[in-house]
Scaffold this motif. Structure first.
Motif, mmCIF file in Angstrom:
data_model
loop_
_atom_site.group_PDB
_atom_site.id
_atom_site.type_symbol
_atom_site.label_atom_id
_atom_site.label_comp_id
_atom_site.label_asym_id
_atom_site.label_seq_id
_atom_site.Cartn_x
_atom_site.Cartn_y
_atom_site.Cartn_z
ATOM 1 N N PHE A 68 15.850 -10.811 38.047
ATOM 2 C CA PHE A 68 16.280 -9.424 37.851
ATOM 3 C C PHE A 68 15.073 -8.503 37.957
ATOM 4 O O PHE A 68 13.952 -8.862 37.578
ATOM 5 C CB PHE A 68 16.914 -9.228 36.469
ATOM 6 N N THR A 69 15.323 -7.267 38.441
ATOM 7 C CA THR A 69 14.273 -6.267 38.545
ATOM 8 C C THR A 69 14.786 -4.928 38.025
ATOM 9 O O THR A 69 15.823 -4.444 38.489
ATOM 10 C CB THR A 69 13.803 -6.098 39.993
ATOM 11 N N ILE A 70 14.057 -4.358 37.094
ATOM 12 C CA ILE A 70 14.405 -3.042 36.560
ATOM 13 C C ILE A 70 13.536 -1.994 37.249
ATOM 14 O O ILE A 70 12.344 -2.230 37.519
ATOM 15 C CB ILE A 70 14.233 -2.994 35.029
ATOM 16 N N SER A 71 14.133 -0.849 37.539
ATOM 17 C CA SER A 71 13.394 0.262 38.145
ATOM 18 C C SER A 71 14.058 1.559 37.725
ATOM 19 O O SER A 71 15.140 1.550 37.137
ATOM 20 C CB SER A 71 13.362 0.131 39.675
ATOM 21 N N ARG A 72 13.415 2.670 38.033
ATOM 22 C CA ARG A 72 13.994 3.966 37.684
ATOM 23 C C ARG A 72 13.534 5.015 38.677
ATOM 24 O O ARG A 72 12.492 4.888 39.315
ATOM 25 C CB ARG A 72 13.606 4.375 36.262
ATOM 26 N N ASP A 73 14.346 6.054 38.766
ATOM 27 C CA ASP A 73 14.031 7.221 39.590
ATOM 28 C C ASP A 73 14.250 8.448 38.708
ATOM 29 O O ASP A 73 15.396 8.865 38.508
ATOM 30 C CB ASP A 73 14.924 7.251 40.826
ATOM 31 N N ASN A 74 13.175 8.992 38.183
ATOM 32 C CA ASN A 74 13.317 10.115 37.252
ATOM 33 C C ASN A 74 13.840 11.371 37.936
ATOM 34 O O ASN A 74 14.468 12.210 37.292
ATOM 35 C CB ASN A 74 11.991 10.399 36.558
ATOM 36 N N ALA A 75 13.592 11.498 39.226
ATOM 37 C CA ALA A 75 14.119 12.660 39.952
ATOM 38 C C ALA A 75 15.642 12.620 40.025
ATOM 39 O O ALA A 75 16.290 13.671 40.118
ATOM 40 C CB ALA A 75 13.531 12.707 41.352
ATOM 41 N N LYS A 76 16.194 11.412 39.970
ATOM 42 C CA LYS A 76 17.646 11.245 40.017
ATOM 43 C C LYS A 76 18.237 10.932 38.646
ATOM 44 O O LYS A 76 19.443 10.670 38.542
ATOM 45 C CB LYS A 76 18.011 10.132 40.999
ATOM 46 N N ASN A 77 17.397 10.925 37.619
ATOM 47 C CA ASN A 77 17.873 10.591 36.271
ATOM 48 C C ASN A 77 18.632 9.265 36.239
ATOM 49 O O ASN A 77 19.691 9.160 35.604
ATOM 50 C CB ASN A 77 18.769 11.705 35.715
ATOM 51 N N VAL A 79 18.372 4.822 36.149
ATOM 52 C CA VAL A 79 17.667 3.554 36.011
ATOM 53 C C VAL A 79 18.539 2.474 36.654
ATOM 54 O O VAL A 79 19.770 2.542 36.609
ATOM 55 C CB VAL A 79 17.347 3.238 34.534
ATOM 56 N N TYR A 80 17.881 1.496 37.262
ATOM 57 C CA TYR A 80 18.578 0.466 38.019
ATOM 58 C C TYR A 80 18.243 -0.913 37.455
ATOM 59 O O TYR A 80 17.198 -1.132 36.854
ATOM 60 C CB TYR A 80 18.152 0.505 39.491
ATOM 61 N N LEU A 81 19.148 -1.840 37.718
ATOM 62 C CA LEU A 81 18.883 -3.247 37.444
ATOM 63 C C LEU A 81 19.387 -4.049 38.638
ATOM 64 O O LEU A 81 20.591 -4.101 38.885
ATOM 65 C CB LEU A 81 19.565 -3.716 36.160
ATOM 66 N N GLN A 82 18.452 -4.610 39.393
ATOM 67 C CA GLN A 82 18.791 -5.467 40.532
ATOM 68 C C GLN A 82 18.949 -6.895 40.027
ATOM 69 O O GLN A 82 18.020 -7.448 39.429
ATOM 70 C CB GLN A 82 17.683 -5.393 41.584
ATOM 71 N N LEU A 83 20.109 -7.467 40.259
ATOM 72 C CA LEU A 83 20.421 -8.813 39.807
ATOM 73 C C LEU A 83 20.499 -9.728 41.019
ATOM 74 O O LEU A 83 21.387 -9.573 41.861
ATOM 75 C CB LEU A 83 21.753 -8.856 39.059
ATOM 76 N N ASN A 84 19.590 -10.662 41.130
ATOM 77 C CA ASN A 84 19.580 -11.628 42.222
ATOM 78 C C ASN A 84 19.759 -13.044 41.678
ATOM 79 O O ASN A 84 19.556 -13.289 40.495
ATOM 80 C CB ASN A 84 18.263 -11.545 42.991
ATOM 81 N N SER A 85 20.135 -13.942 42.559
ATOM 82 C CA SER A 85 20.301 -15.351 42.196
ATOM 83 C C SER A 85 21.170 -15.490 40.947
ATOM 84 O O SER A 85 20.819 -16.213 40.004
ATOM 85 C CB SER A 85 18.940 -16.020 41.979
ATOM 86 N N LEU A 86 22.282 -14.813 40.959
ATOM 87 C CA LEU A 86 23.129 -14.779 39.768
ATOM 88 C C LEU A 86 23.713 -16.145 39.436
ATOM 89 O O LEU A 86 24.025 -16.950 40.331
ATOM 90 C CB LEU A 86 24.242 -13.750 39.952
ATOM 91 N N LYS A 87 23.863 -16.373 38.142
ATOM 92 C CA LYS A 87 24.397 -17.620 37.625
ATOM 93 C C LYS A 87 25.640 -17.313 36.792
ATOM 94 O O LYS A 87 25.768 -16.204 36.251
ATOM 95 C CB LYS A 87 23.358 -18.308 36.731
ATOM 96 N N PRO A 88 26.541 -18.270 36.623
ATOM 97 C CA PRO A 88 27.715 -18.021 35.785
ATOM 98 C C PRO A 88 27.350 -17.559 34.375
ATOM 99 O O PRO A 88 28.072 -16.745 33.783
ATOM 100 C CB PRO A 88 28.416 -19.379 35.767
ATOM 101 N N GLU A 89 26.233 -18.033 33.856
ATOM 102 C CA GLU A 89 25.815 -17.633 32.511
ATOM 103 C C GLU A 89 25.312 -16.191 32.436
ATOM 104 O O GLU A 89 25.031 -15.681 31.346
ATOM 105 C CB GLU A 89 24.747 -18.585 31.957
ATOM 106 N N ASP A 90 25.197 -15.519 33.573
ATOM 107 C CA ASP A 90 24.859 -14.092 33.573
ATOM 108 C C ASP A 90 26.098 -13.219 33.349
ATOM 109 O O ASP A 90 25.974 -12.002 33.225
ATOM 110 C CB ASP A 90 24.204 -13.692 34.900
ATOM 111 N N THR A 91 27.271 -13.823 33.326
ATOM 112 C CA THR A 91 28.505 -13.078 33.105
ATOM 113 C C THR A 91 28.474 -12.387 31.748
ATOM 114 O O THR A 91 28.251 -13.026 30.708
ATOM 115 C CB THR A 91 29.718 -14.018 33.177
#
Length: 122
Positions: A68-77, A79-91
């Motif tokens: 997972f990768t967290i990022s933000r864009d303050n100009a757009k107010n 915040v993002y969370l990119q979820l990769n390689s998802l597993k059933p336990e991430d549900t």
């Protein structure tokens, strides 16, 4: 006051990816550190990731580090969370939240969104 609205959840197969967004209202968004938490059925809400107000610092739970990768864009107010390689336990329902501090504890966060559901099928 900050109002937060998450989006981007959905149903995905194991190994897939999703990008969650959290849109904030209010002119003070850029002064808050922002976190993501998740809550699976029957479990407590747990910390996932945290980003500083200026994006200089990030921190991840061990269970998502490298996926997972967290990022933000303050100009757009936003915040993002990119979820990769998802597993059933991430549900879980994923929530964004704001804090003035630097903490993994949910009690240290003052504003919360309503959550977005992420379901990972095996």
């Amino acid at each position: 006051q900050v109002q937060l609205v998450e989006s981007g959840g959905g149903l995905v197969q194991a190994g897939g990816s999703l990008r969650l967004s959290c849109a904030a209202s209010g002119r003070t968004f850029s002064t808050y550190n922002m976190g993501w938490f998740r809550q699976a059925p029957g479990k407590e809400r747990e910390f996932v990731a945290l980003i500083s107000w200026d994006s200089d610092l990030t921190y991840y739970a061990d269970s998502v580090k490298g996926r997972f990768t967290i990022s933000r864009d303050n100009a757009k107010n936003t915040v993002y969370l990119q979820l990769n390689s998802l597993k059933p336990e991430d549900t879980a329902v994923y929530y964004c939240a704001s804090t003035r501090g630097w903490s993994l504890g949910r009690n240290d966060y003052d504003y919360w969104g309503q959550g977005t559901q992420v379901t990972v099928s095996s």
